[in-house]
Design a protein around this motif. Structure first.
Motif, PDB file in Angstrom:
ATOM      1  N   VAL A  99      23.095  69.154  15.125  1.00  0.00           N
ATOM      2  CA  VAL A  99      23.771  69.921  14.043  1.00  0.00           C
ATOM      3  C   VAL A  99      22.810  70.679  13.229  1.00  0.00           C
ATOM      4  O   VAL A  99      22.060  69.940  12.786  1.00  0.00           O
ATOM      5  CB  VAL A  99      24.866  69.038  13.233  1.00  0.00           C
ATOM      6  N   ILE A 100      22.768  71.969  13.156  1.00  0.00           N
ATOM      7  CA  ILE A 100      21.608  72.536  12.229  1.00  0.00           C
ATOM      8  C   ILE A 100      22.388  73.207  10.865  1.00  0.00           C
ATOM      9  O   ILE A 100      21.901  73.519  10.161  1.00  0.00           O
ATOM     10  CB  ILE A 100      20.849  73.469  12.852  1.00  0.00           C
ATOM     11  N   GLY A 101      23.584  72.961  10.802  1.00  0.00           N
ATOM     12  CA  GLY A 101      24.122  73.612   9.722  1.00  0.00           C
ATOM     13  C   GLY A 101      25.801  73.876   9.891  1.00  0.00           C
ATOM     14  O   GLY A 101      26.404  73.614  11.029  1.00  0.00           O
ATOM     15  N   THR A 102      26.499  74.218   8.877  1.00  0.00           N
ATOM     16  CA  THR A 102      27.946  74.764   8.903  1.00  0.00           C
ATOM     17  C   THR A 102      28.147  76.074   8.279  1.00  0.00           C
ATOM     18  O   THR A 102      27.529  76.280   7.254  1.00  0.00           O
ATOM     19  CB  THR A 102      28.688  73.600   8.213  1.00  0.00           C
ATOM     20  N   GLY A 103      28.848  76.828   9.030  1.00  0.00           N
ATOM     21  CA  GLY A 103      29.016  78.319   8.467  1.00  0.00           C
ATOM     22  C   GLY A 103      29.845  78.342   7.322  1.00  0.00           C
ATOM     23  O   GLY A 103      30.599  77.583   7.016  1.00  0.00           O
ATOM     24  N   ASP A 104      29.241  79.228   6.407  1.00  0.00           N
ATOM     25  CA  ASP A 104      29.977  79.739   5.163  1.00  0.00           C
ATOM     26  C   ASP A 104      30.572  81.010   5.174  1.00  0.00           C
ATOM     27  O   ASP A 104      30.890  81.710   4.056  1.00  0.00           O
ATOM     28  CB  ASP A 104      29.065  79.355   4.073  1.00  0.00           C
ATOM     29  N   GLY A 105      30.496  81.633   6.374  1.00  0.00           N
ATOM     30  CA  GLY A 105      30.836  83.085   6.028  1.00  0.00           C
ATOM     31  C   GLY A 105      30.010  84.235   5.913  1.00  0.00           C
ATOM     32  O   GLY A 105      29.968  85.530   5.780  1.00  0.00           O
ATOM     33  N   ALA A 138      25.407  76.479  20.157  1.00  0.00           N
ATOM     34  CA  ALA A 138      26.952  76.502  20.477  1.00  0.00           C
ATOM     35  C   ALA A 138      27.622  76.589  18.834  1.00  0.00           C
ATOM     36  O   ALA A 138      27.122  76.014  17.751  1.00  0.00           O
ATOM     37  CB  ALA A 138      27.444  75.392  20.796  1.00  0.00           C
ATOM     38  N   ILE A 139      28.875  77.357  18.764  1.00  0.00           N
ATOM     39  CA  ILE A 139      29.619  77.150  17.440  1.00  0.00           C
ATOM     40  C   ILE A 139      30.773  76.594  17.940  1.00  0.00           C
ATOM     41  O   ILE A 139      31.643  76.897  18.794  1.00  0.00           O
ATOM     42  CB  ILE A 139      29.851  78.682  17.023  1.00  0.00           C
ATOM     43  N   ASP A 140      31.254  75.567  16.971  1.00  0.00           N
ATOM     44  CA  ASP A 140      32.289  74.700  17.240  1.00  0.00           C
ATOM     45  C   ASP A 140      32.557  74.169  18.626  1.00  0.00           C
ATOM     46  O   ASP A 140      33.570  74.088  19.179  1.00  0.00           O
ATOM     47  CB  ASP A 140      33.503  75.232  16.913  1.00  0.00           C
ATOM     48  N   GLY A 141      31.405  74.043  19.191  1.00  0.00           N
ATOM     49  CA  GLY A 141      31.342  73.419  20.567  1.00  0.00           C
ATOM     50  C   GLY A 141      31.295  74.252  21.649  1.00  0.00           C
ATOM     51  O   GLY A 141      31.275  73.937  23.005  1.00  0.00           O
ATOM     52  N   VAL A 142      31.403  75.657  21.220  1.00  0.00           N
ATOM     53  CA  VAL A 142      31.513  76.670  22.356  1.00  0.00           C
ATOM     54  C   VAL A 142      30.245  77.361  22.547  1.00  0.00           C
ATOM     55  O   VAL A 142      29.477  78.041  21.462  1.00  0.00           O
ATOM     56  CB  VAL A 142      32.428  77.847  22.174  1.00  0.00           C
ATOM     57  N   GLU A 143      29.370  77.386  23.859  1.00  0.00           N
ATOM     58  CA  GLU A 143      28.113  78.006  23.871  1.00  0.00           C
ATOM     59  C   GLU A 143      28.176  79.224  23.694  1.00  0.00           C
ATOM     60  O   GLU A 143      28.919  79.892  24.097  1.00  0.00           O
ATOM     61  CB  GLU A 143      27.462  77.448  25.170  1.00  0.00           C
ATOM     62  N   GLN A 144      27.132  80.074  22.967  1.00  0.00           N
ATOM     63  CA  GLN A 144      26.971  81.275  22.663  1.00  0.00           C
ATOM     64  C   GLN A 144      25.885  81.968  23.612  1.00  0.00           C
ATOM     65  O   GLN A 144      24.655  81.602  23.076  1.00  0.00           O
ATOM     66  CB  GLN A 144      26.741  81.402  21.142  1.00  0.00           C
ATOM     67  N   ALA A 145      26.263  82.552  24.486  1.00  0.00           N
ATOM     68  CA  ALA A 145      25.008  83.488  25.283  1.00  0.00           C
ATOM     69  C   ALA A 145      24.480  84.306  24.702  1.00  0.00           C
ATOM     70  O   ALA A 145      23.270  84.767  24.801  1.00  0.00           O
ATOM     71  CB  ALA A 145      25.844  83.783  26.691  1.00  0.00           C
ATOM     72  N   VAL A 157      17.221  80.055  13.737  1.00  0.00           N
ATOM     73  CA  VAL A 157      18.145  80.530  14.472  1.00  0.00           C
ATOM     74  C   VAL A 157      18.736  81.596  13.553  1.00  0.00           C
ATOM     75  O   VAL A 157      19.093  81.315  12.537  1.00  0.00           O
ATOM     76  CB  VAL A 157      18.824  79.816  15.133  1.00  0.00           C
ATOM     77  N   THR A 158      18.899  83.014  14.021  1.00  0.00           N
ATOM     78  CA  THR A 158      19.404  83.991  13.328  1.00  0.00           C
ATOM     79  C   THR A 158      20.491  84.606  13.916  1.00  0.00           C
ATOM     80  O   THR A 158      20.577  85.063  15.338  1.00  0.00           O
ATOM     81  CB  THR A 158      18.463  85.088  13.005  1.00  0.00           C
ATOM     82  N   PHE A 159      21.758  84.513  13.393  1.00  0.00           N
ATOM     83  CA  PHE A 159      22.840  85.132  14.174  1.00  0.00           C
ATOM     84  C   PHE A 159      23.181  86.577  13.540  1.00  0.00           C
ATOM     85  O   PHE A 159      22.859  86.961  12.687  1.00  0.00           O
ATOM     86  CB  PHE A 159      24.057  84.451  13.582  1.00  0.00           C
ATOM     87  N   ALA A 168      30.863  74.761  12.830  1.00  0.00           N
ATOM     88  CA  ALA A 168      29.804  73.660  13.113  1.00  0.00           C
ATOM     89  C   ALA A 168      28.809  74.227  14.009  1.00  0.00           C
ATOM     90  O   ALA A 168      29.166  74.819  15.078  1.00  0.00           O
ATOM     91  CB  ALA A 168      30.363  72.203  13.885  1.00  0.00           C
ATOM     92  N   ILE A 169      27.466  74.516  13.526  1.00  0.00           N
ATOM     93  CA  ILE A 169      26.558  75.082  14.572  1.00  0.00           C
ATOM     94  C   ILE A 169      25.547  74.035  15.082  1.00  0.00           C
ATOM     95  O   ILE A 169      24.999  73.295  14.408  1.00  0.00           O
ATOM     96  CB  ILE A 169      25.818  76.024  13.569  1.00  0.00           C
ATOM     97  N   THR A 170      25.456  73.934  16.463  1.00  0.00           N
ATOM     98  CA  THR A 170      24.630  72.843  16.941  1.00  0.00           C
ATOM     99  C   THR A 170      23.939  73.915  18.062  1.00  0.00           C
ATOM    100  O   THR A 170      24.027  74.770  18.320  1.00  0.00           O
ATOM    101  CB  THR A 170      25.467  71.972  17.899  1.00  0.00           C
ATOM    102  N   VAL A 171      22.769  72.847  18.414  1.00  0.00           N
ATOM    103  CA  VAL A 171      21.719  73.541  19.243  1.00  0.00           C
ATOM    104  C   VAL A 171      21.267  72.479  20.260  1.00  0.00           C
ATOM    105  O   VAL A 171      21.406  71.361  20.047  1.00  0.00           O
ATOM    106  CB  VAL A 171      20.757  74.076  18.402  1.00  0.00           C
TER     107      VAL A 171
END
Length: 208
Positions: A99-105, A138-145, A157-159, A168-171
């Motif tokens: 876990v590398i962080g939690t989104g805040d918008g 991944a965001i909330d467990g869903v991998e982001q391609a 990591v920059t979105f 939840a942001i995981t890697v």
């Protein structure tokens, strides 16, 4: 920081010795009790790669690498074969490992980290040298391609769009350790049996 984005030869680093080091001050009182204080908030890794030299060609490769780094002047990447993944050594990294962080918008950049847990205690290590092509997100467990990028020189990591609040942001990733030589001299010994050896080649982790 003077740094070369090159990795020390893997076939030599595989035989290295070393690991994390901490600095603790211990004062023994007259009663025999101790007072202990951590001088460093984070550990620092030390290695000796002389143990990985098995052939004359290995020796030549180390001398060339040392000269190209100008001794202690330039840092470089080092693969710690005992600890180079976001998961256990026997596993394959996945996007939900750390876990590398939690989104805040609002926030779009997050630092890669690796957590070391034992019992109720956890220490978190910043990862600044991920291996190119190894990072998954991944965001909330869903991998982001798509929708993100990784700076392999800093571990950020920059979105493209800030993750939603509470997400939840995981890697998952592989990584190198930023190190430098801890000597400006290589003491080479020539002998018939080994065709050359170096008694010690110390490396020291670079901390910013």
């Amino acid at each position: 920081m003077a740094f070369h984005e090159v990795r020390f030869p893997d076939d030599i680093s595989r035989g290295a010795r070393g690991g994390p080091e901490r600095r603790t001050q211990i004062v023994e009182l007259a009663s025999g009790d101790e007072e202990r204080n951590a001088s460093w908030a984070s550990s620092r890794r030390r290695y000796d790669v002389a143990y990985g030299i098995r052939r004359a060609d290995d020796l030549a490769a180390v001398v060339a690498f040392f000269e190209a780094r100008n001794g202690r002047l330039y840092g470089f990447r080092f693969k710690d074969w005992a600890d180079f993944k976001s998961c256990l050594p026997s596993q394959t990294p996945s996007a939900t490992n750390q876990v590398i962080g939690t989104g805040d918008g609002t926030t779009t950049a997050f630092q890669l980290v690796k957590a070391y847990a034992s019992g109720a205690q956890t220490w978190t290590r910043a990862i600044t040298k991920p291996v190119a092509g190894s990072v998954t997100v991944a965001i909330d467990g869903v991998e982001q391609a798509t929708g993100w990028s990784i700076d392999t020189t800093t571990g950020l990591v920059t979105f493209d769009t800030a993750p939603a609040s509470g997400a939840a942001i995981t890697v998952g990733f592989e990584f190198d350790v930023p190190v430098r030589f801890d000597t400006d001299t290589l003491d080479v010994t020539l002998d018939i049996e080994r065709l050359g050896s170096i008694t010690s080649i110390p490396l020291l982790e670079i901390r910013r």
